[in-house]
Design a protein around this motif. Structure first.
Motif, PDB file in Angstrom:
ATOM      1  N   SER A  22      40.541  47.510 103.228  1.00  0.00           N
ATOM      2  CA  SER A  22      41.363  48.202 102.227  1.00  0.00           C
ATOM      3  C   SER A  22      41.154  49.702 102.296  1.00  0.00           C
ATOM      4  O   SER A  22      42.106  50.478 102.170  1.00  0.00           O
ATOM      5  N   LEU A  23      39.906  50.114 102.488  1.00  0.00           N
ATOM      6  CA  LEU A  23      39.627  51.545 102.637  1.00  0.00           C
ATOM      7  C   LEU A  23      40.300  52.107 103.883  1.00  0.00           C
ATOM      8  O   LEU A  23      40.883  53.195 103.846  1.00  0.00           O
ATOM      9  N   ALA A  24      40.239  51.360 104.978  1.00  0.00           N
ATOM     10  CA  ALA A  24      40.833  51.825 106.231  1.00  0.00           C
ATOM     11  C   ALA A  24      42.343  51.936 106.133  1.00  0.00           C
ATOM     12  O   ALA A  24      42.948  52.853 106.702  1.00  0.00           O
ATOM     13  N   SER A  25      42.961  51.027 105.391  1.00  0.00           N
ATOM     14  CA  SER A  25      44.421  51.060 105.254  1.00  0.00           C
ATOM     15  C   SER A  25      44.884  52.021 104.162  1.00  0.00           C
ATOM     16  O   SER A  25      46.084  52.242 104.002  1.00  0.00           O
ATOM     17  N   LYS A  26      43.922  52.578 103.421  1.00  0.00           N
ATOM     18  CA  LYS A  26      44.198  53.532 102.340  1.00  0.00           C
ATOM     19  C   LYS A  26      45.130  52.964 101.274  1.00  0.00           C
ATOM     20  O   LYS A  26      45.926  53.678 100.676  1.00  0.00           O
ATOM     21  N   SER A  27      45.002  51.669 101.041  1.00  0.00           N
ATOM     22  CA  SER A  27      45.801  50.998 100.025  1.00  0.00           C
ATOM     23  C   SER A  27      44.978  50.915  98.738  1.00  0.00           C
ATOM     24  O   SER A  27      44.092  50.071  98.607  1.00  0.00           O
ATOM     25  N   LEU A  28      45.271  51.778  97.786  1.00  0.00           N
ATOM     26  CA  LEU A  28      44.504  51.843  96.544  1.00  0.00           C
ATOM     27  C   LEU A  28      44.626  50.555  95.731  1.00  0.00           C
ATOM     28  O   LEU A  28      43.637  50.055  95.198  1.00  0.00           O
ATOM     29  N   SER A  29      45.829  50.004  95.666  1.00  0.00           N
ATOM     30  CA  SER A  29      46.005  48.772  94.881  1.00  0.00           C
ATOM     31  C   SER A  29      45.253  47.606  95.524  1.00  0.00           C
ATOM     32  O   SER A  29      44.636  46.798  94.828  1.00  0.00           O
ATOM     33  N   GLN A  30      45.280  47.523  96.851  1.00  0.00           N
ATOM     34  CA  GLN A  30      44.541  46.466  97.537  1.00  0.00           C
ATOM     35  C   GLN A  30      43.038  46.687  97.405  1.00  0.00           C
ATOM     36  O   GLN A  30      42.270  45.741  97.239  1.00  0.00           O
ATOM     37  N   LEU A  31      42.602  47.938  97.446  1.00  0.00           N
ATOM     38  CA  LEU A  31      41.185  48.259  97.274  1.00  0.00           C
ATOM     39  C   LEU A  31      40.701  47.820  95.898  1.00  0.00           C
ATOM     40  O   LEU A  31      39.633  47.225  95.775  1.00  0.00           O
ATOM     41  N   ARG A  32      41.488  48.094  94.878  1.00  0.00           N
ATOM     42  CA  ARG A  32      41.116  47.652  93.520  1.00  0.00           C
ATOM     43  C   ARG A  32      40.977  46.135  93.463  1.00  0.00           C
ATOM     44  O   ARG A  32      40.026  45.609  92.879  1.00  0.00           O
ATOM     45  N   ALA A  33      41.941  45.436  94.045  1.00  0.00           N
ATOM     46  CA  ALA A  33      41.908  43.972  94.034  1.00  0.00           C
ATOM     47  C   ALA A  33      40.694  43.450  94.807  1.00  0.00           C
ATOM     48  O   ALA A  33      40.000  42.534  94.342  1.00  0.00           O
ATOM     49  N   ALA A  38      35.240  41.245  95.027  1.00  0.00           N
ATOM     50  CA  ALA A  38      33.875  41.363  95.554  1.00  0.00           C
ATOM     51  C   ALA A  38      32.853  41.326  94.423  1.00  0.00           C
ATOM     52  O   ALA A  38      31.817  40.668  94.537  1.00  0.00           O
ATOM     53  N   ILE A  39      33.135  42.023  93.344  1.00  0.00           N
ATOM     54  CA  ILE A  39      32.215  42.032  92.197  1.00  0.00           C
ATOM     55  C   ILE A  39      32.091  40.633  91.614  1.00  0.00           C
ATOM     56  O   ILE A  39      30.993  40.170  91.304  1.00  0.00           O
ATOM     57  N   ASP A  40      33.216  39.935  91.468  1.00  0.00           N
ATOM     58  CA  ASP A  40      33.177  38.556  90.973  1.00  0.00           C
ATOM     59  C   ASP A  40      32.392  37.649  91.922  1.00  0.00           C
ATOM     60  O   ASP A  40      31.600  36.822  91.487  1.00  0.00           O
ATOM     61  N   PHE A  41      32.613  37.816  93.226  1.00  0.00           N
ATOM     62  CA  PHE A  41      31.914  37.016  94.223  1.00  0.00           C
ATOM     63  C   PHE A  41      30.410  37.236  94.139  1.00  0.00           C
ATOM     64  O   PHE A  41      29.630  36.282  94.118  1.00  0.00           O
ATOM     65  N   ILE A  42      30.002  38.493  94.071  1.00  0.00           N
ATOM     66  CA  ILE A  42      28.576  38.818  94.003  1.00  0.00           C
ATOM     67  C   ILE A  42      27.961  38.278  92.712  1.00  0.00           C
ATOM     68  O   ILE A  42      26.880  37.685  92.728  1.00  0.00           O
TER      69      ILE A  42
END
Length: 69
Positions: A22-33, A38-42
């Motif tokens: 998501s960071l590499a694609s610079k997609s802010l909405s995808q990064l948020r998702a 990731a937080i839920d998974f952890i």
């Protein structure tokens, strides 16, 4: 809730790769998702195991408390 840093580090293939993509694609909405996922998974999968009473004084928190005393 205590998290195991070892378990978090061992499970990076599951949560870190989507965040980096998501960071590499610079997609802010995808990064948020992906960060939310990731937080839920952890939080769900990286809990520390209960230590026996004999080992509780060797935990990071116990050592830290002793140093700050």
């Amino acid at each position: 809730m205590r998290l195991s840093m070892l378990k978090i580090a061992k499970s990076t293939q599951g949560w870190f790769e989507p965040v980096m993509k998501s960071l590499a694609s610079k997609s802010l909405s995808q990064l948020r998702a992906d960060l939310s996922w990731a937080i839920d998974f952890i939080a769900t999968n990286c809990h520390r195991a209960q230590q026996s009473k004999a080992k509780q004084a060797n935990s990071f928190e116990a050592v830290w408390e002793h140093l700050n005393a």
